[in-house]
Design a protein around this motif. Structure first.
Motif, short mmCIF file in Angstrom:
data_model
loop_
_atom_site.label_atom_id
_atom_site.label_comp_id
_atom_site.label_asym_id
_atom_site.label_seq_id
_atom_site.Cartn_x
_atom_site.Cartn_y
_atom_site.Cartn_z
N GLY A 100 0.84 -1.19 0.00
CA GLY A 100 0.00 0.00 0.00
C GLY A 100 0.87 1.24 0.00
O GLY A 100 2.09 1.18 0.14
N THR A 101 0.22 2.39 -0.16
CA THR A 101 0.92 3.67 -0.19
C THR A 101 0.28 4.64 0.79
O THR A 101 -0.94 4.83 0.78
CB THR A 101 0.90 4.27 -1.60
OG1 THR A 101 1.60 3.40 -2.50
CG2 THR A 101 1.58 5.64 -1.62
N TRP A 102 1.12 5.24 1.63
CA TRP A 102 0.71 6.33 2.50
C TRP A 102 0.95 7.65 1.79
O TRP A 102 1.92 7.78 1.05
CB TRP A 102 1.52 6.31 3.80
CG TRP A 102 1.18 5.20 4.72
CD1 TRP A 102 1.69 3.94 4.73
CD2 TRP A 102 0.23 5.25 5.80
NE1 TRP A 102 1.14 3.19 5.73
CE2 TRP A 102 0.24 3.98 6.42
CE3 TRP A 102 -0.59 6.25 6.30
CZ2 TRP A 102 -0.56 3.68 7.51
CZ3 TRP A 102 -1.39 5.95 7.40
CH2 TRP A 102 -1.37 4.68 7.99
N GLY A 103 0.09 8.63 2.03
CA GLY A 103 0.32 9.90 1.37
C GLY A 103 -0.32 11.09 2.04
O GLY A 103 -1.37 11.00 2.66
N ILE A 104 0.37 12.22 1.92
CA ILE A 104 -0.18 13.54 2.17
C ILE A 104 0.14 14.36 0.93
O ILE A 104 1.29 14.39 0.47
CB ILE A 104 0.44 14.21 3.42
CG1 ILE A 104 0.07 13.41 4.68
CG2 ILE A 104 -0.03 15.65 3.56
CD1 ILE A 104 0.73 13.92 5.95
N PHE A 105 -0.87 15.00 0.35
CA PHE A 105 -0.69 15.62 -0.95
C PHE A 105 -0.49 17.13 -0.86
O PHE A 105 -1.07 17.81 -0.02
CB PHE A 105 -1.88 15.31 -1.86
CG PHE A 105 -2.00 13.85 -2.17
CD1 PHE A 105 -1.02 13.21 -2.90
CD2 PHE A 105 -3.07 13.10 -1.69
CE1 PHE A 105 -1.10 11.85 -3.17
CE2 PHE A 105 -3.17 11.74 -1.95
CZ PHE A 105 -2.18 11.12 -2.70
N GLY A 106 0.38 17.61 -1.73
CA GLY A 106 0.64 19.03 -1.92
C GLY A 106 0.95 19.25 -3.38
O GLY A 106 0.82 18.34 -4.21
N HIS A 107 1.42 20.45 -3.70
CA HIS A 107 1.63 20.74 -5.13
C HIS A 107 2.72 19.87 -5.75
O HIS A 107 2.78 19.73 -6.96
CB HIS A 107 1.97 22.23 -5.32
CG HIS A 107 3.32 22.63 -4.81
ND1 HIS A 107 3.59 22.80 -3.47
CD2 HIS A 107 4.49 22.89 -5.47
CE1 HIS A 107 4.85 23.16 -3.32
NE2 HIS A 107 5.42 23.22 -4.51
N GLY A 108 3.56 19.24 -4.90
CA GLY A 108 4.65 18.43 -5.43
C GLY A 108 4.28 17.01 -5.78
O GLY A 108 5.10 16.29 -6.38
N ASN A 109 3.06 16.56 -5.44
CA ASN A 109 2.70 15.18 -5.77
C ASN A 109 1.22 14.98 -6.06
O ASN A 109 0.81 13.89 -6.46
CB ASN A 109 3.13 14.22 -4.65
CG ASN A 109 2.41 14.45 -3.33
OD1 ASN A 109 1.83 15.52 -3.10
ND2 ASN A 109 2.45 13.47 -2.45
#
Length: 623
Positions: free
Chosen positions: A35-44
């Protein structure tokens, strides 16, 4: 070879590639990236974020985090619970999102645990320079904040062209799946490259299986190790985390049952033998048991299995005091096997232990030695019972909190901790009943690990009761992932101990002449010191505000009832208890080298220096 291609963005291709990777050990296949953990911003957000959305949960499960460091902790705990056969990815934006990964990456690499880091990066094509959150280096224009991840990663690459992802992704999987190489792996992803399309060869997305090897010991090394063990009169095994990673617990037990050699355990290796095995002496080193450290001081041969010999294990090179002591190290990495000028046995722990057992057939330690350490461990069992004993109406001490938990947990429960005064108490006192029950992160001893780690373990072993043990200092570092546990519906149990400050560092400060300066959570006194009344902080109310059920306990009896209720709950639950600060844990049975001021005007420091010099004189180099 087929020339069929598929047109995808770099991010889409990476997600598809990761979904087709598997590890395999002993003929059993495991998904490598679960699985993938994520916090999103303009870079991803428009790259990896869009790719995860397009791929869907069946292809790549997604977990939403609240803090980038915490996401790495969750992924690392997940990998540890699954014996490093599976890992998770963590994606962040550029800038602070990326630099927040550094602590988690260091923890992963130091503990030899796999995690894949996918931070966003500046534009490879530089259409806007600088862009938001870009570090402008005046001399090296290709440096970004992601370069801070280089020294804490086992593999690092910046993907500046789509096609360069192919060899880099393959290398990344190779490192993650290799037990001798594994740790944090970083693929820095410029945000324009993430969104750039490319015609990818279909072979890139074919299912790949990465073998997790069990290398056997070299026959010459094995013969030398066997000669050393047969010649030893007082051998001692030091079991490290490699025993668990290799699932070598039964192989260790077979060797011990056959030879009678006693076993000491590091923080990572505790539980390699059940606590009630007659040869289990408990923890070793500064936080170890008295019986274990006494045996270690007089041992003539130390057999290290899957340990990297941290200073806590060796008591800062003062523990192994016998003049003729020698070492045999069984480790999958030559780097660790060679420590302390040891005879090396570079092999998988389970394979190596089985080979030793076979080669040592008929050999057993002297009965008098067995009788000696068994008497010692019986004395220590009485120490543990005394530390756990408590009146139901009493305000519990910290060891009594552990005693109450000991009475409630089952053999398969997982108890998680990382920092503060709890690791010392746990290493001395906890009675590990199963190989995965004792989950201490002590390679980096990172405050804030425990709560996200509980989530990672729950995701790896659904239905397993998980206990994250934290003090108030650790809780205030990183309570954010409580929200994630609530969101995911994971019944992580949090045991929150309020002792109004940094208890462990306070004690260390006192011992080293620092007079507990800056370690209490109290109001400022008129003289400017933090010695006023305790701060009116209600951490239980804070946990409740983040969505946890909260059970408050004031006495030992109430605590035990609360723990039973928490274990039966299907929701994230916090058991909050304020402890009696009276020190009741057994004192350290071995030294830890924390340098003390060589000159000072305050008596506490000068007295501490005298004690320091007396201990330091016992240090030795094993050559």
């Amino acid at each position: 070879m087929s020339t069929t291609t598929r047109r995808l963005t770099t991010a889409q291709a990476l997600v598809r590639f990761l979904s087709a990777q598997y590890s395999e050990r002993d003929g059993v296949r495991h998904r490598l990236i679960t699985g993938t953990w994520g916090i999103f911003g303009h870079g991803n957000v428009a790259g990896i974020g869009q790719a995860l959305l397009e791929a869907g949960e069946d292809t790549m499960p997604f977990h939403q985090g609240r803090n980038e460091q915490a996401m790495v902790h969750a992924a690392v705990a997940h990998a540890r619970q699954l014996n490093r056969l599976s890992a998770q990815a963590v994606t962040t934006s550029i800038g602070p999102g990326a630099t927040n990964l550094v602590t988690g990456a260091a923890l992963a690499t130091i503990n030899r645990l796999p995690v894949l880091l996918l931070p966003g990066d500046y534009f490879a094509t530089r259409p806007a320079d600088p862009l938001l959150q870009q570090l402008e280096h005046p001399v090296e224009a290709d440096v970004s904040v992601n370069d801070t991840l280089r020294p804490v990663s086992r593999y690092f690459d910046r993907i500046t062209r789509p096609e360069s992802l192919i060899p880099s992704a393959l290398n990344a999987m190779r490192v993650l799946a290799d037990p001798a190489e594994t740790g944090a792996v970083t693929l820095a992803l410029p945000q324009d490259v993430q969104a750039e399309a490319y015609d990818w060869p279909e072979e890139f997305f074919a299912q790949r299986v990465w073998p997790v090897r069990r290398p056997a010991p070299d026959p010459v090394e094995l013969a030398a190790a066997v000669r050393a063990i047969r010649a030893a009169r007082r051998p001692l095994i030091v079991a490290g985390g490699g025993v668990h990673h290799s699932e070598a617990e039964e192989a260790l037990k077979a060797l011990v049952d056959a030879t009678g050699i006693p076993v000491a355990s590091t923080q990572a290796g505790k539980g390699s033998l059940r606590h009630d095995h007659p040869a289990d002496l408990g923890g070793i080193g500064h936080t170890g048991t008295a019986v274990c450290d006494d045996i270690a001081r007089t041992a003539d041969l130390i057999i290290g299995v899957g340990t990297r010999y941290s200073d806590f294990t060796t008591a800062s090179s003062t523990l192994f005091q016998r003049p003729d002591v020698r070492f045999v190290n069984l480790n999958i990495t030559a780097f660790d096997a060679h420590k302390l000028a040891a005879r090396t046995l570079v092999a998988d722990a389970r394979t190596g232990l089985a080979a030793l057992t076979e080669a040592l057939a008929g050999h057993r330690v002297d009965p008098a030695y067995e009788a000696e350490y068994r008497v010692g461990r019986a004395r220590w069992d009485a120490v543990v019972e005394a530390a756990y004993a408590a009146d139901d109406t009493a305000v519990p001490t910290q060891p009594q909190v552990l005693g109450a938990l000991d009475a409630v947990v089952g053999d398969d429960d997982v108890v998680i901790n990382a920092a503060g005064s709890l690791p010392g108490d746990l290493h001395k006192l906890w009675r590990a009943r199963g190989p995965r029950q004792y989950h201490l992160e002590y390679g980096y001893s990172c405050m804030g690990y425990e709560i996200p780690a509980g989530i990672g373990v729950q995701l790896a072993a659904p239905g397993t009761p998980v206990w994250s043990l934290v003090g108030d200092g650790t809780y205030l570092m990183m309570p954010t992932e409580i929200v994630t546990a609530v969101q995911e519906g994971l019944p992580v149990n949090l045991v929150l101990i309020q002792n109004h400050g940094y208890a462990s560092i306070g004690g260390l400060s006192e011992e080293t002449g620092g007079e507990r300066f800056g370690t209490a959570y109290r109001y400022r006194a008129p003289d400017g010191s933090f010695t006023g009344d305790p701060l009116p902080v209600d951490l239980a109310a804070n946990a409740a505000s983040l969505g946890m059920d909260v059970l408050r306990a004031k006495t030992v009896g109430e605590l035990r009832d609360a723990l039973v209720a928490a274990r039966a709950s299907d929701r994230p639950t916090c058991v909050y208890v304020e402890t009696d600060p009276t020190p009741t844990a057994p004192p350290a049975a071995a030294w830890w080298d924390v340098p003390v001021a060589e000159v000072a005007s305050r008596k506490a420091a000068s007295d501490a220096r005298e004690r320091y010099d007396s201990h330091a004189a016992e240090r030795r180099r094993h050559l």
